[in-house]
Write a protein that holds these residues in place. Sequence first.
Motif, PDB file in Angstrom:
ATOM      1  N   ARG A  56       0.952  -1.134   0.044  1.00  0.00           N
ATOM      2  CA  ARG A  56       0.027   0.023   0.002  1.00  0.00           C
ATOM      3  C   ARG A  56       0.800   1.007   0.052  1.00  0.00           C
ATOM      4  NH1 ARG A  56      -5.311  -0.788   3.932  1.00  0.00           N
ATOM      5  NH2 ARG A  56      -6.312  -2.544   2.834  1.00  0.00           N
ATOM      6  N   ILE A  57       1.838   1.320   0.865  1.00  0.00           N
ATOM      7  CA  ILE A  57       2.763   2.441   0.929  1.00  0.00           C
ATOM      8  C   ILE A  57       3.354   2.795  -0.287  1.00  0.00           C
ATOM      9  CG2 ILE A  57       4.594   3.614   1.972  1.00  0.00           C
ATOM     10  CD1 ILE A  57       2.039   3.446   3.853  1.00  0.00           C
ATOM     11  N   ALA A  58       4.195   1.525  -0.876  1.00  0.00           N
ATOM     12  CA  ALA A  58       4.832   1.729  -2.261  1.00  0.00           C
ATOM     13  C   ALA A  58       3.968   2.081  -3.250  1.00  0.00           C
ATOM     14  CB  ALA A  58       5.482   0.111  -2.426  1.00  0.00           C
ATOM     15  N   GLN A  59       3.086   1.399  -3.384  1.00  0.00           N
ATOM     16  CA  GLN A  59       1.868   1.828  -4.490  1.00  0.00           C
ATOM     17  C   GLN A  59       1.497   3.171  -4.384  1.00  0.00           C
ATOM     18  OE1 GLN A  59      -1.912  -0.884  -5.271  1.00  0.00           O
ATOM     19  NE2 GLN A  59      -2.714   0.916  -4.248  1.00  0.00           N
ATOM     20  N   ASP A  60       1.231   3.719  -3.427  1.00  0.00           N
ATOM     21  CA  ASP A  60       0.786   5.126  -3.354  1.00  0.00           C
ATOM     22  C   ASP A  60       1.894   5.957  -3.604  1.00  0.00           C
ATOM     23  OD1 ASP A  60      -1.789   4.333  -2.275  1.00  0.00           O
ATOM     24  OD2 ASP A  60      -1.140   4.828  -0.264  1.00  0.00           O
ATOM     25  N   TRP A  61       3.128   5.921  -3.173  1.00  0.00           N
ATOM     26  CA  TRP A  61       4.370   6.667  -3.440  1.00  0.00           C
ATOM     27  C   TRP A  61       4.537   6.482  -4.783  1.00  0.00           C
ATOM     28  CZ3 TRP A  61       5.618  10.271  -0.301  1.00  0.00           C
ATOM     29  CH2 TRP A  61       6.995  10.923  -0.704  1.00  0.00           C
ATOM     30  N   LEU A  62       4.451   5.358  -5.571  1.00  0.00           N
ATOM     31  CA  LEU A  62       4.797   4.970  -6.841  1.00  0.00           C
ATOM     32  C   LEU A  62       3.951   5.848  -7.827  1.00  0.00           C
ATOM     33  CD1 LEU A  62       6.399   3.476  -9.121  1.00  0.00           C
ATOM     34  CD2 LEU A  62       4.585   1.692  -8.940  1.00  0.00           C
ATOM     35  N   VAL A  63       2.607   5.737  -7.534  1.00  0.00           N
ATOM     36  CA  VAL A  63       1.718   6.541  -8.366  1.00  0.00           C
ATOM     37  C   VAL A  63       2.057   8.257  -8.150  1.00  0.00           C
ATOM     38  CG1 VAL A  63      -0.623   7.513  -8.378  1.00  0.00           C
ATOM     39  CG2 VAL A  63      -0.068   5.071  -8.196  1.00  0.00           C
ATOM     40  N   LEU A  64       2.622   8.585  -6.840  1.00  0.00           N
ATOM     41  CA  LEU A  64       2.837   9.971  -6.678  1.00  0.00           C
ATOM     42  C   LEU A  64       3.958  10.320  -7.581  1.00  0.00           C
ATOM     43  CD1 LEU A  64       1.724  12.380  -4.996  1.00  0.00           C
ATOM     44  CD2 LEU A  64       3.269  11.956  -3.388  1.00  0.00           C
ATOM     45  N   THR A  65       4.981   9.319  -7.535  1.00  0.00           N
ATOM     46  CA  THR A  65       6.210   9.548  -8.172  1.00  0.00           C
ATOM     47  C   THR A  65       5.895   9.813  -9.676  1.00  0.00           C
ATOM     48  OG1 THR A  65       7.326   8.231  -6.295  1.00  0.00           O
ATOM     49  CG2 THR A  65       8.525   8.658  -8.384  1.00  0.00           C
ATOM     50  N   LEU A  66       5.370   8.794 -10.423  1.00  0.00           N
ATOM     51  CA  LEU A  66       5.143   8.785 -11.760  1.00  0.00           C
ATOM     52  C   LEU A  66       4.176   9.718 -12.263  1.00  0.00           C
ATOM     53  CD1 LEU A  66       3.965   4.912 -12.077  1.00  0.00           C
ATOM     54  CD2 LEU A  66       6.060   6.211 -12.676  1.00  0.00           C
ATOM     55  N   THR A  67       2.970  10.601 -11.326  1.00  0.00           N
ATOM     56  CA  THR A  67       2.152  11.700 -11.672  1.00  0.00           C
ATOM     57  C   THR A  67       2.511  12.853 -10.938  1.00  0.00           C
ATOM     58  OG1 THR A  67       0.693  10.989 -10.098  1.00  0.00           O
ATOM     59  CG2 THR A  67       0.567   9.781 -12.147  1.00  0.00           C
ATOM     60  N   GLY A  68       2.966  12.890  -9.735  1.00  0.00           N
ATOM     61  CA  GLY A  68       2.844  13.889  -9.099  1.00  0.00           C
ATOM     62  C   GLY A  68       1.618  14.721  -8.685  1.00  0.00           C
ATOM     63  N   SER A  69       0.639  13.645  -8.617  1.00  0.00           N
ATOM     64  CA  SER A  69      -1.041  14.274  -8.384  1.00  0.00           C
ATOM     65  C   SER A  69      -1.474  13.443  -7.304  1.00  0.00           C
ATOM     66  CB  SER A  69      -1.323  14.080  -9.498  1.00  0.00           C
ATOM     67  OG  SER A  69      -2.891  14.363  -9.211  1.00  0.00           O
ATOM     68  N   ILE A 265      -4.243   9.693   0.521  1.00  0.00           N
ATOM     69  CA  ILE A 265      -4.198  11.163  -0.171  1.00  0.00           C
ATOM     70  C   ILE A 265      -3.938  12.132   0.744  1.00  0.00           C
ATOM     71  CG2 ILE A 265      -5.853  12.652  -1.147  1.00  0.00           C
ATOM     72  CD1 ILE A 265      -7.636  10.502  -1.784  1.00  0.00           C
ATOM     73  N   TRP A 266      -4.331  12.378   1.960  1.00  0.00           N
ATOM     74  CA  TRP A 266      -3.888  13.390   2.838  1.00  0.00           C
ATOM     75  C   TRP A 266      -2.693  13.246   3.489  1.00  0.00           C
ATOM     76  CZ3 TRP A 266      -8.909  11.573   5.755  1.00  0.00           C
ATOM     77  CH2 TRP A 266      -9.953  12.248   5.333  1.00  0.00           C
ATOM     78  N   LEU A 267      -2.213  12.139   3.785  1.00  0.00           N
ATOM     79  CA  LEU A 267      -0.765  12.053   4.420  1.00  0.00           C
ATOM     80  C   LEU A 267       0.344  12.236   3.050  1.00  0.00           C
ATOM     81  CD1 LEU A 267      -0.988   9.332   6.969  1.00  0.00           C
ATOM     82  CD2 LEU A 267      -1.412  11.702   7.123  1.00  0.00           C
ATOM     83  N   SER A 268       0.221  11.721   2.146  1.00  0.00           N
ATOM     84  CA  SER A 268       1.066  11.892   0.934  1.00  0.00           C
ATOM     85  C   SER A 268       1.036  13.261   0.672  1.00  0.00           C
ATOM     86  CB  SER A 268       0.725  10.711  -0.222  1.00  0.00           C
ATOM     87  OG  SER A 268      -0.460  11.261  -0.897  1.00  0.00           O
ATOM     88  N   ALA A 269       0.009  14.068   0.514  1.00  0.00           N
ATOM     89  CA  ALA A 269      -0.106  15.458   0.198  1.00  0.00           C
ATOM     90  C   ALA A 269       0.796  16.230   1.291  1.00  0.00           C
ATOM     91  CB  ALA A 269      -1.529  15.902   0.004  1.00  0.00           C
ATOM     92  N   PHE A 270       0.446  15.900   2.666  1.00  0.00           N
ATOM     93  CA  PHE A 270       1.120  16.758   3.768  1.00  0.00           C
ATOM     94  C   PHE A 270       2.377  16.482   3.546  1.00  0.00           C
ATOM     95  CE2 PHE A 270      -2.734  17.391   5.769  1.00  0.00           C
ATOM     96  CZ  PHE A 270      -2.732  18.700   6.428  1.00  0.00           C
ATOM     97  N   VAL A 271       3.158  15.267   3.406  1.00  0.00           N
ATOM     98  CA  VAL A 271       4.390  15.004   3.594  1.00  0.00           C
ATOM     99  C   VAL A 271       5.051  15.627   1.984  1.00  0.00           C
ATOM    100  CG1 VAL A 271       6.176  13.303   2.838  1.00  0.00           C
ATOM    101  CG2 VAL A 271       4.234  12.811   4.317  1.00  0.00           C
ATOM    102  N   ASP A 272       4.423  15.742   0.978  1.00  0.00           N
ATOM    103  CA  ASP A 272       4.841  16.495  -0.168  1.00  0.00           C
ATOM    104  C   ASP A 272       4.874  17.852  -0.290  1.00  0.00           C
ATOM    105  OD1 ASP A 272       6.195  15.961  -2.587  1.00  0.00           O
ATOM    106  OD2 ASP A 272       4.197  16.275  -3.697  1.00  0.00           O
ATOM    107  N   ASP A 273       3.426  18.334  -0.044  1.00  0.00           N
ATOM    108  CA  ASP A 273       3.227  19.771   0.002  1.00  0.00           C
ATOM    109  C   ASP A 273       3.325  20.593   1.151  1.00  0.00           C
ATOM    110  OD1 ASP A 273       2.403  19.098  -2.725  1.00  0.00           O
ATOM    111  OD2 ASP A 273       0.491  19.029  -2.068  1.00  0.00           O
ATOM    112  N   VAL A 274       3.493  20.265   2.133  1.00  0.00           N
ATOM    113  CA  VAL A 274       3.472  20.965   3.513  1.00  0.00           C
ATOM    114  C   VAL A 274       4.699  20.820   4.074  1.00  0.00           C
ATOM    115  CG1 VAL A 274       2.346  21.425   5.942  1.00  0.00           C
ATOM    116  CG2 VAL A 274       0.883  20.741   3.819  1.00  0.00           C
ATOM    117  N   TYR A 275       5.121  19.683   4.445  1.00  0.00           N
ATOM    118  CA  TYR A 275       6.533  19.224   5.166  1.00  0.00           C
ATOM    119  C   TYR A 275       7.712  18.959   3.987  1.00  0.00           C
ATOM    120  CZ  TYR A 275       3.015  19.060   8.944  1.00  0.00           C
ATOM    121  OH  TYR A 275       2.068  19.331   9.603  1.00  0.00           O
ATOM    122  N   HIS A 276       7.519  18.960   2.823  1.00  0.00           N
ATOM    123  CA  HIS A 276       8.447  18.695   1.787  1.00  0.00           C
ATOM    124  C   HIS A 276       9.439  17.480   2.172  1.00  0.00           C
ATOM    125  CE1 HIS A 276       6.690  22.572   0.203  1.00  0.00           C
ATOM    126  NE2 HIS A 276       6.863  23.038   1.455  1.00  0.00           N
TER     127      HIS A 276
END
Length: 449
Positions: A56-69, A265-276
Motif C-alpha cells: 500500500r505504501i509503495a503503491q501510493d508513493w509509486l503513483v505519486l512519483t509517476l504523476t505528481g498528483s 491522499i492526505w498524508l502523501s499530500a502533507f508530506v509532499d506539499d506541507v512538510y516537503h
Amino acid sequence: MSTGSGAHSAPAPTADDDTAHTTTGKTTMFSSLKIRNYRLFATGQVVSNTGTWMQRIAQDWLVLTLTGSASAVGITIALQFLPMLLFGLYGGVLADRLPKRQLLLATQIAMGLTGLALAVLTLTGHVQVWHVYLTAFVLGLVTVVDNPARQSFVAEMVGPDQLGNAVSLNSANFQSARLVGPAVAGVLITAVGSGFAFLLNGLSFIAPIAGLLLMRNSELYKIERAPRGKGQLREGLKYVAGRPELIWPIVLVGFIGTFGFNFPIWLSAFVDDVYHSGASTYGLLNTLMAAGSLAGALLAARRGTSRLRVLVGAAVLFGLLEIVTAFAPQFWIFAVLMVPIGVFGLTVNVTANSILQMATEPAMRGRVMSLFMMVFVGGTPLGAPLVGWITDTYGPRIGFAAGGAVALAAAIGVGVMLVRVGGLRLKIDLRPGRRHVEFVPREQLATAA
C-alpha cells in the motif's frame, strides 16, 4: 475445543445502546489464540498483512512519483475499492453459500499473484501508472469475495463465546502489521525502490495459504450454509433494514469510510506539499497511526463488549481530531495526533464489526458483513476522487478538515437517530455522586419527574 452444533448469535443490542454483547466463556485479551485453528489463521494473516501494508505504501508513493498528483493516488484507491461498491453484496452471497476455507485459499493465492505481477513490472522498469490502476482493480475484485469470507470465517474457527475477542484480535493483528509494513516499505523505497516491496508482499501470502491448509476441519464450528436460491441479495438487504442495531452502524461507517479514511491522499499530500519530505516521513506517519490503532484494537479485545454509544462517541472524537490535526501548526503536533486518530478510528471499525457479527444470524453473516465492507471501503471510489480534488485544489489542510467534518456530522446524526429510535431522553443530574449526564428511556425520566 468443542466441535458441536453451529454457533448461535448473541441477542441483538437495542437501539438505546445499553445492550452489550457478552460471551458465556471466559474472555481475556488473547483468549482466542488458545484455539489452534485461529492461531494458524492469525499467524498467517500477520505475515500477509505486513506485506499488504508494504504494498500500500509503495503503491501510493509509486503513483505519486509517476504523476505528481494527489488525485492520481485517489484514483488508484478508488479503482481498488470500486469492485466492492459494485459487487460487494454478491461476495457476501458467495461467502454464505460456499465453504469459506476453500474460498479463502483461492483468494489468498490470487492476491499473492497480483503482488508478484506488480513486482515484475516495477523491477524490470516497465511499470506505468495504468499498470498500477489495473492491478489495483484486480485486487479489488478478489477482495469482494475475500473480505466477507474472511470475516465470517472467524465464527467457524472460534465459536460464539470468543467471537467478539477474535474480531478485536483480527484488527490488532492488522494494525501490528501496519506498524512494521510502512516502516519497512519506507526503507525499501528509499534504498532500492518500490519493486522489492511488491515482491515481498506477493511472497508473504505463502503464510496464510499454509495456515489454511494446516487447519483441522474437525475442529471448525459447523455453520449452516445458505442454500442456492433466488432473491438472496434482497433477503439480506431486508434483513438489515428491519434492524436499527444493524442499519445505523452501517450508515455511520459508510460516511466515515467514504470521507474520513482517505489517509493515503492526505498524508502523501502533507508530506509532499506541507512538510516537503520523503517516503520515510510518509512511513513514519502511517506507523504512528498504526500504533494508535493497535492500542484501540487491544482495548476493544480487553473490553469484550460492543456498545452503540461507544461506536458513536468514538466516531465523534475521530471527526473532531481530524479537523484539529488538519490545522496543526507544527509537524511534531501533526505526527503526535496521528496516534489518537488511530485509536478512535480503529474503535469505530472494531465496535461496528463486533456489533454486526454478534447481532446477525450465522446464515446471514456473510451478506451482512459484505454490506458492512461495501459501505465502509466500497464508498471510497466515491469519496477518494472528491477528497483528492479538494486536496489538490484547496490544499491538504482543507481536504483533511473536510473529511473530518463529514465524519463528525455523520456521528452526530446517527447518534440522534439512535436516541430517537430507542425512545431516549437526555437526563442531567448535578447532585454529588450521581452520573451527571446520561440518556435514559422516556418512561424512566417521566417516573423520576
